[in-house]
Design a protein around this motif. Structure first.
Motif, PDB file in Angstrom:
ATOM      1  N   ALA A 181      -3.352   6.615  -6.487  1.00 21.72           N
ATOM      2  CA  ALA A 181      -3.390   6.873  -5.049  1.00 21.72           C
ATOM      3  C   ALA A 181      -3.289   5.524  -4.361  1.00 21.72           C
ATOM      4  CB  ALA A 181      -4.683   7.593  -4.657  1.00 21.72           C
ATOM      5  N   GLY A 182      -2.513   5.472  -3.277  1.00 18.03           N
ATOM      6  CA  GLY A 182      -2.321   4.197  -2.603  1.00 18.03           C
ATOM      7  C   GLY A 182      -1.532   4.337  -1.324  1.00 18.03           C
ATOM      8  N   VAL A 183      -0.926   3.217  -0.911  1.00 14.65           N
ATOM      9  CA  VAL A 183      -0.224   3.142   0.377  1.00 14.65           C
ATOM     10  C   VAL A 183       1.213   2.695   0.140  1.00 14.65           C
ATOM     11  CG1 VAL A 183      -0.203   2.057   2.646  1.00 14.65           C
ATOM     12  CG2 VAL A 183      -2.388   2.568   1.540  1.00 14.65           C
ATOM     13  N   VAL A 184       2.158   3.411   0.737  1.00 13.14           N
ATOM     14  CA  VAL A 184       3.573   3.068   0.607  1.00 13.14           C
ATOM     15  C   VAL A 184       3.836   1.741   1.316  1.00 13.14           C
ATOM     16  CG1 VAL A 184       5.932   3.738   1.206  1.00 13.14           C
ATOM     17  CG2 VAL A 184       4.285   5.482   0.444  1.00 13.14           C
ATOM     18  N   ARG A 185       4.484   0.805   0.598  1.00 13.12           N
ATOM     19  CA  ARG A 185       4.848  -0.485   1.180  1.00 13.12           C
ATOM     20  C   ARG A 185       6.344  -0.600   1.459  1.00 13.12           C
ATOM     21  NH1 ARG A 185       0.632  -1.207   3.609  1.00 13.12           N
ATOM     22  NH2 ARG A 185      -1.198  -1.936   2.497  1.00 13.12           N
TER      23      ARG A 185
ATOM     24  N   GLY B  75       3.343   2.655   5.027  1.00 10.86           N
ATOM     25  CA  GLY B  75       2.075   2.976   5.663  1.00 10.86           C
ATOM     26  C   GLY B  75       1.523   4.336   5.283  1.00 10.86           C
ATOM     27  N   ASP B  76       2.362   5.227   4.724  1.00  7.80           N
ATOM     28  CA  ASP B  76       1.889   6.546   4.315  1.00  7.80           C
ATOM     29  C   ASP B  76       0.917   6.423   3.134  1.00  7.80           C
ATOM     30  OD1 ASP B  76       3.429   7.788   6.204  1.00  7.80           O
ATOM     31  OD2 ASP B  76       5.013   8.422   4.808  1.00  7.80           O
ATOM     32  N   GLU B  77      -0.146   7.205   3.174  1.00 10.28           N
ATOM     33  CA  GLU B  77      -1.076   7.288   2.048  1.00 10.28           C
ATOM     34  C   GLU B  77      -0.612   8.412   1.122  1.00 10.28           C
ATOM     35  OE1 GLU B  77      -5.076   7.645   3.496  1.00 10.28           O
ATOM     36  OE2 GLU B  77      -5.085   5.604   4.302  1.00 10.28           O
TER      37      GLU B  77
END
Length: 332
Positions: A67-71, A83-85
């Protein structure tokens, strides 16, 4: 970027079994998202891949839940923006989530549930995909299905989410879950099981006591030496879906009742680049909706903190015991 990698198959108590490495930052392909990983879980597949690895020329990064954040997004990407999680389960043939950054095909990525943190989210993707595909794509169950499902390996990661999916989406399906001891029996009942069977004891007798006419389906995470038992408890024309190895499975035991055996491997779609890969994106979004609605809970039971090899070695050690309930997660 920093990553935790293996270079050869070694016992987990060997400090070289997983090591800290620095690798080049990956660059997204056309349908990839580049994700900053915030949490990753450790599954039995991680343990098997590590322990059975030959000596490698290049470090290999494990990790099949994240799980993380789109760069960044590849030039053909349409599903996500920076910025999407997100949450995802990766591929056997690509570098994994035990790293600062990971490339994942957007078609096997879903939106992270907004109601839970990264550690709680990272526990679910691989097991949710496996459970969903087992129930709906392999056994062909649907909202109107009626019958009894035996869940073998119910206290593990897949079993713990599968019981919840049955409870919430299959009202006509009753579950019998294998569990040993009061703590584990209580765990599976909390998740929706109506009865339990001790897989270390009188397994067949326990199942038939709970379902005297037999069960309609079996989900199995522990199949070795069990085919005869499954044949005894299944009704004629019933079905098994298994997620483990076919080693030591006597398939002839299934013939007299015309029983069907299905294999489930959630990596098949991404590894084979099937035309319907996007179904994994869709089902992850569906599970996220269930989590946000409070109908499905994370199965994370142990969360370790520390993005380094020592922490991941401890996570592998815990999973290797085979005694954990739910999932072990590593969070930054």
């Amino acid at each position: 970027m920093h990553a935790v990698a293996l270079t050869s198959g070694l016992p987990i108590d060997d400090e070289r079994s997983l090591i800290d490495v620095d690798l080049p930052d990956p660059q997204p392909g056309p349908r990839d998202v580049l994700v900053e990983v915030r949490a990753a879980s450790v599954n039995p597949v991680d343990v098997k891949q590590r322990a059975g690895s030959p000596e490698l020329e290049q470090p290999r990064v494990l990790g099949f839940d994240g799980a993380g954040v789109v760069r960044a997004v590849g030039e053909e990407g349409t599903l996500f923006r920076p910025g999407d999680e997100v949450w995802w389960a990766g591929q056997l043939d690509r570098q994994g989530s035990d790293a600062d950054l990971q490339l994942v095909d957007e078609r096997i990525v879903g939106r992270k549930p907004a109601s839970v943190g990264f550690a709680q989210a990272a526990a679910l993707p691989l097991t949710a995909i496996t459970a969903w595909e087992s129930l709906f794509h392999k056994l062909g169950l649907h909202e109107g299905s009626e019958g009894t499902l035996l869940v073998v390996g119910a206290t593990g990661g897949v079993g713990s989410i599968l019981l919840q999916l049955v409870r919430e989406l299959l009202p006509g399906v009753r579950t019998i879950a294998t569990a040993s001891g009061e703590e584990k029996s209580q765990w599976v009942r909390t998740l929706g099981a109506s009865a339990t069977a001790d897989h270390h004891g009188d397994f067949v007798d326990d199942v038939l006591a709970a379902a005297p006419d037999g069960v309609d389906w079996v989900f199995s995470a522990h199949s070795a030496g069990r085919a005869e038992d499954f044949a005894r408890v299944l009704k004629p024309f019933g079905a098994v879906v298994a997620i483990d190895s076919g080693k030591d499975v006597d398939f002839d035991a299934l013939k007299s009742k015309s029983l069907t055996w299905h294999w489930e491997l959630m990596f098949t779609r991404p590894m084979q680049h099937t035309p319907d890969m996007i179904r994994q994106h869709e089902l992850l979004d569906a599970v996220a909706d269930l989590v946000d609605a409070g109908r499905v809970a994370s199965t994370a039971t142990t969360v370790l903190h520390g993005w380094d090899a020592a922490t991941f070695r401890e996570a592998h050690r815990l999973v290797e015991t085979g005694r954990t309930m739910g999932k072990v997660v590593v969070e930054r």
